[in-house]
Design a protein around this motif. Structure first.
Motif, PDB file in Angstrom:
ATOM      1  N   GLU A  91     -12.109   2.901   4.722  1.00 47.56           N
ATOM      2  CA  GLU A  91     -11.081   3.105   5.813  1.00 47.56           C
ATOM      3  C   GLU A  91     -11.038   4.436   6.239  1.00 47.56           C
ATOM      4  N   GLU A 105       0.825  -1.284   0.306  1.00 48.45           N
ATOM      5  CA  GLU A 105      -0.139  -0.055  -0.113  1.00 48.45           C
ATOM      6  C   GLU A 105       0.864   1.146  -0.032  1.00 48.45           C
ATOM      7  N   ARG A 139      -9.275  11.850   8.175  1.00 47.30           N
ATOM      8  CA  ARG A 139      -9.551  11.401   7.136  1.00 47.30           C
ATOM      9  C   ARG A 139     -11.153  11.588   6.871  1.00 47.30           C
ATOM     10  N   ASP A 153      -5.575   2.989  -2.594  1.00 51.69           N
ATOM     11  CA  ASP A 153      -6.230   3.667  -1.254  1.00 51.69           C
ATOM     12  C   ASP A 153      -6.470   4.889  -1.934  1.00 51.69           C
ATOM     13  N   HIS A 212      -9.262   0.816  -1.311  1.00 54.16           N
ATOM     14  CA  HIS A 212      -9.632   1.489   0.028  1.00 54.16           C
ATOM     15  C   HIS A 212     -10.319   2.985  -0.367  1.00 54.16           C
TER      16      HIS A 212
END
Ligand code: ZN
Length: 271
Positions: free
Chosen positions: A245, A141, A216, A176, A201
Motif C-alpha cells: 500500500e 488499522e 510513502r 501496516d 500492509h
C-alpha cells in the motif's frame, strides 16, 4: 506462476488505472490478491466490480475503508454508522477478507481526543452486529500519530487491541508497517494480537519524508525492518499475503506496469 503471498492495495495504482484495468494488470503480473477502495467500486458500479473481481480469481485481502466515526453531533455519528453498514455490505459482496477501519480524527473545532476515541469505540460497537450477520471481519488499522487530529485517533496497536478486547466480536487489527514501525512496544503488541491480525500492509518510511500523505516509500527504499516485522507477524499466527500500500506522488508518475514490476521485485528481495 501466481505469487499468492503478494497483494496490491489498489490505491497504489489508483492514478494509473481504473478498477477493471488494475485487476487485469494484477492478473497479468501474477499477483495473488487486491484490496480495492470503496470509491473505486462505486466508480465501476458495485455489480460490475463484484463480477470483475470474482472472475479474476484474485483474493480480496480487504476493502478500504470504513471508520471515520467521530462527528460533531449525534446526526453526524448516526450517518457515519449507516455509511459503515453500507461498507460492510460491499465487503461481503466482493468477499473481502475484512473491512479496514480507519477510526477518524477530531470533529471540526474539537480539542477532545478522548471524546473522539470514545465515539470510535461506540461506532465500532454499533456496527458489530451487521458484521457478524454478514460474516465480514472488521480490521482496525492504527495510523501513525501524525494523523491523530485529522484522520485517525487510534494510533498504536496497543490501543486497537484494547478496543478489540473490550468489544470482542469479529474484530481484529491491521499491521501496516508505515504506521507502527516506530513503536517501542511493537514486538509485544504483535505477539498479543496473535490471530487477530487480519491484514499486513507493507511499504517503507523514507528517512526524509516530504509529504504527510503522499510520500510513502517502496519497500527497501526506507528505514523499516520489513523482514523482522514480517517474521513477528507470522510467528503471531498471520499466514495471509503481504499487501503493498503506497500513497506516493513519485510512484503515481510511473507507469502502472513499472510500479507492479517493482512491487514484485522488492517483495522477492526485501520483504
Ligand atoms: Zn494500510
Amino acid at each position: 506462476m501466481r505469487i499468492d503471498g503478494l497483494s496490491i492495495n489498489l490505491a497504489t495504482v489508483r492514478a494509473q488505472w481504473s478498477l477493471r484495468e488494475a485487476v487485469a494488470a494484477c492478473v497479468r503480473h501474477g499477483i495473488g490478491g487486491i484490496d480495492p477502495w470503496r470509491d473505486q467500486l462505486a466508480a465501476t458500479g458495485l455489480d460490475d466490480a463484484r463480477r470483475i473481481i470474482a472472475d479474476s480469481g484474485l483474493r480480496v485481502t480487504g476493502l478500504c475503508r470504513g471508520g471515520l466515526f467521530p462527528a460533531a453531533d449525534p446526526a453526524g455519528r448516526a450517518a457515519a454508522i449507516d455509511e459503515n453498514r453500507r461498507a460492510i455490505d460491499e465487503a461481503a459482496a466482493i468477499a473481502a477478507d475484512c473491512l479496514i477501519l480507519v477510526a477518524g480524527g477530531l470533529p471540526a473545532g474539537s480539542r477532545d481526543i478522548a471524546g473522539a476515541r470514545l465515539m470510535v469505540e461506540e461506532g465500532i460497537a454499533a456496527i458489530l452486529p451487521q458484521a457478524r450477520a454478514t460474516g465480514v471481519k472488521l480490521a482496525i488499522e492504527p495510523l501513525h500519530p501524525m494523523y491523530a487530529a485529522d484522520r485517525c485517533c487510534v494510533n498504536t496497536l496497543a490501543h486497537a487491541l484494547d478496543i478489540c478486547d473490550r468489544l470482542r466480536g469479529d474484530l481484529g487489527v491491521v499491521v501496516d508497517v508505515y504506521h507502527v514501525w516506530w513503536d517501542p512496544d511493537l514486538t509485544r503488541q504483535i505477539a498479543r494480537a496473535g490471530r487477530r491480525i487480519l491484514a499486513h500492509h507493507v511499504n517503507d518510511w523514507l528517512r526524509s519524508t516530504t509529504d504527510l500523505l503522499f510520500d510513502r516509500g517502496m519497500m527497501g527504499d526506507g528505514v523499516i525492518p520489513l523482514r523482522q516485522i514480517r517474521k513477528l507477524v507470522e510467528v503471531a499466527g498471520y499466514g495471509g499475503p503481504q499487501e503493498v500500500e503506497i500513497f506516493s506522488h513519485a510512484w503515481s508518475r510511473r507507469s502502472g506496469d513499472d510500479v507492479l514490476a517493482t512491487c514484485i521485485e522488492r517483495f522477492r528481495t526485501v520483504c
